[in-house]
Design an enzyme around this catalytic site. Structure first.
Site, mmCIF file in Angstrom:
data_model
loop_
_atom_site.group_PDB
_atom_site.id
_atom_site.type_symbol
_atom_site.label_atom_id
_atom_site.label_comp_id
_atom_site.label_asym_id
_atom_site.label_seq_id
_atom_site.Cartn_x
_atom_site.Cartn_y
_atom_site.Cartn_z
ATOM 1 N N GLY A 178 0.809 -1.210 0.000
ATOM 2 C CA GLY A 178 0.000 0.000 0.000
ATOM 3 C C GLY A 178 0.844 1.263 0.000
ATOM 4 N N ARG A 189 1.379 -5.124 -5.501
ATOM 5 C CA ARG A 189 1.439 -6.381 -4.760
ATOM 6 C C ARG A 189 1.635 -7.468 -5.812
ATOM 7 N NH1 ARG A 189 -2.332 -3.354 -1.760
ATOM 8 N NH2 ARG A 189 -1.759 -3.211 0.448
ATOM 9 N N ASP A 227 5.613 -5.293 6.750
ATOM 10 C CA ASP A 227 6.338 -6.522 7.050
ATOM 11 C C ASP A 227 6.247 -7.549 5.921
ATOM 12 O OD1 ASP A 227 3.668 -7.029 7.502
ATOM 13 O OD2 ASP A 227 3.915 -7.613 9.601
ATOM 14 N N THR A 246 3.577 2.479 6.213
ATOM 15 C CA THR A 246 2.211 1.991 6.154
ATOM 16 C C THR A 246 1.359 2.782 7.128
ATOM 17 O OG1 THR A 246 0.750 0.133 6.710
ATOM 18 C CG2 THR A 246 2.916 0.141 7.748
ATOM 19 N N ASP A 251 -1.129 1.784 8.592
ATOM 20 C CA ASP A 251 -1.629 0.890 9.638
ATOM 21 C C ASP A 251 -0.809 1.003 10.926
ATOM 22 O OD1 ASP A 251 -3.350 0.038 7.645
ATOM 23 O OD2 ASP A 251 -2.156 -1.726 7.152
ATOM 24 N N ASP A 293 1.581 -0.840 12.009
ATOM 25 C CA ASP A 293 1.545 -2.171 12.635
ATOM 26 C C ASP A 293 2.841 -2.946 12.460
ATOM 27 O OD1 ASP A 293 1.350 -2.585 9.910
ATOM 28 O OD2 ASP A 293 -0.328 -3.982 10.020
ATOM 29 N N ARG A 329 -6.260 -2.598 8.719
ATOM 30 C CA ARG A 329 -6.256 -4.069 8.696
ATOM 31 C C ARG A 329 -6.641 -4.599 10.073
ATOM 32 N NH1 ARG A 329 -0.900 -6.401 6.032
ATOM 33 N NH2 ARG A 329 0.010 -5.339 7.838
#
Length: 319
Positions: free
Chosen positions: A10, A71, A102, A125, A127, A129, A171
């Site tokens: 992303g 991706r 990751d 990202t 996120d 995360d 996510r």
């Protein structure tokens, strides 16, 4: 020394400032910079180009990434990874700097295991995360985009007796939802990392209505997959007409904030310095207000967890 930059997975705001710094700092250090366009797919297809000042002129304020991302399912097949390796060899590229999450780091680990290609990772990202870092590139811009949207929704919420359920991205990680709820004055915050009690919230909300409350703002993380249920809960249990807003991909765009621009410069400078020192398979991290690096395996073999202190701050919005 030849070094290449790629984005994977992303996109996020901050990638373009990072790209600008990558070219300028590489040339300052007498390193030849290359771009790998379109991520892992572009690496397989040989979309590699030497970069210059001209390529990065006027991009610092733009969201997204000029080198584009992707991706790749093909990358899971060794024949395509071999092709990617051969493309890097054509340009004598010593190290790949990858902006991503990751999953992107794991992909480069495989390439490194099989063919010896070195890489340095930059966590990028919204996120937020990634294990080992308190901050990922793009997060501050995403939070400000969400904050602006929630503020706008509050304007109309306060004009009606309604509940507004706002779903954020992330996510399986509830970081965006949690920080948004804390900083926007929301009445409800639901995230995958914490339990919640709708019965308790119902009693609290009904009491607040009796005391004069006219509207509610509920922030729900997409990972729970319950935004529609919470909208219906407000109508059924609280007796408030409700609206649901899924913010979606607007959270990944927007002009990079000052913080993301500065962070981009720091992440990239650290990555290139690591490459110059001959460091292998490192991820640049931000922790305790400092930029440092850790081994990629530490990052990819562990799971990120939100700081419990932040969750505690939002407990009254969960139960």
């Amino acid at each position: 020394m030849n070094i290449a930059l790629m984005a994977s997975g992303g996109d996020c705001s901050g990638m373009n400032p990072a790209t600008k710094r990558f070219v300028e700092y590489s040339l300052e250090k007498n390193i030849t910079p290359y771009f790998i366009y379109e991520g892992l797919e572009g690496l397989i297809d040989g979309k590699i180009k030497k970069a210059s000042y001209t390529d990065v002129s006027g991009i610092i304020y733009r969201g997204g990434t000029i080198i584009r991302s992707s991706r790749s399912k093909r990358f899971y097949e060794k024949k395509y990874r071999k092709k990617a390796y051969e493309n890097l060899l054509k340009y004598n590229i010593d190290t790949v700097v990858v902006m991503g999450g990751d999953g992107s780091f794991r992909a480069l680990e495989i390439l490194s295991d099989e063919f010896g290609i070195n890489f340095i990772g930059i966590p990028a990202t919204i996120d937020n995360d990634i294990y080992g870092t308190e901050y990922c590139l793009g997060v501050d811009t995403a939070l400000n985009v969400i904050r602006s949207a929630v503020d706008d929704i509050r304007d109309t919420a306060s004009s009606f007796n309604r509940a507004f359920v706002i779903e954020t991205m992330g996510r399986e990680c509830g970081y965006l939802a949690l920080i948004t709820a804390l900083t926007s004055g929301a009445e409800m915050c639901l995230i995958p990392e914490a339990s919640y009690n709708l019965d308790s919230l119902k009693k609290k909300f009904l009491k607040q209505i009796n005391e004069g409350r006219k509207y509610f703002i509920a922030i729900v993380a997409e990972g729970l997959k319950i935004s529609k249920e919470i909208k219906e809960w407000f109508e059924r249990e609280i007796g408030f007409e409700s609206r649901m807003t899924v913010l979606g991909h607007i959270q990944r765009g927007g002009n990079p904030t000052v913080f993301d621009r500065l962070a981009a410069f720091e992440f990239v400078s650290c990555a290139i310095d690591l490459a110059i020192k001959g460091e292998k398979r490192k991820i640049v991290v931000y922790k305790n207000s400092k930029f440092n690096s850790i081994d990629s395996k530490i990052v990819t073999s562990n799971t990120y967890k939100i700081d419990e202190r932040l969750i505690h701050l939002a407990k009254d919005m969960m139960e």
